[in-house]
Design a protein around this motif. Sequence first.
Motif: not given
Length: 271
Positions: A145-149, A154-155, A194-197, A209-212
């Motif tokens: 799979y690929l996860m796109l952030i 939403s991702s 989330v900015t990097r995964l 992430r920058n907690e919302v």
Amino acid sequence: PKAYDDDAEFWKDLPIRSFTVTDMKWHDGELFVSGLSNQDFASSLWRTGYPFGKDARMTSLEMFHTTHNQIETRAPIMAFDFATLDGKPYLIAAYTCTPLVTIPMSDLKDGAHVRGKTVAELGYANTPADMVNVQRMENGKPTEYLMLINIERSSNFIAAASIAAATAKPGLNSFVPFGQVTGVEAMHMPYAGVTRLDNQSDKLFVALRNEVTTGRAQLVSYDKNLNMRITDFVSEYLFPDYVYDDAQRQSMKPVQDMMKRLEGVENRITE
């Protein structure tokens, strides 16, 4: 090499030079770097072996942007990763506003100019932040799979098989109306802020992430199957006098207890 070397800017506080590098990934012994060059076809992908600087190669790129209804040669890849589609290696790229593009690895040769195939439109007014290849065991077999952030949306969690099926077709080459999502089947995942995964282990993601709710910068883990953190939520289950019914004890409570242990709040596990 060949970066913008003047004071050109997109907006009053956004230099074009700041997009020299938009994403980078280590893959099969090479570093791949996407970004902008100072060439006429500015969208570029560099690749170099290690030690860095030896056998560096650059490919210029273009793709058809469905919601913009035009061929684009300067807008850079914002996030990318790699996948095997029908037995062949591909680079999977996401651009702002959000076309998904596949490029055969064999096309990424030094000095080449390549048109990627636009296989999906995932939504306008959005900036991709990161993309990660994910392996899951399904029916006893590893499935890709690929996860796109995304920053504004939403991702997207997309099966490589769905991308492969879209790649086998001619690709999207006509206007897609604003708001329409088409091309691949994509599940929406709750990775707000989330900015990097990246893959932390077979079972976990690691995320910056920058907690919302507080705006705090955090480095956290996510379970890959659940794609959430139980400590992000306040709900009925948190009250000390809450009683699980029989069905919840069989299905929901074991999962919640596992997440509490994973996130270091074992003291909140109740009978």
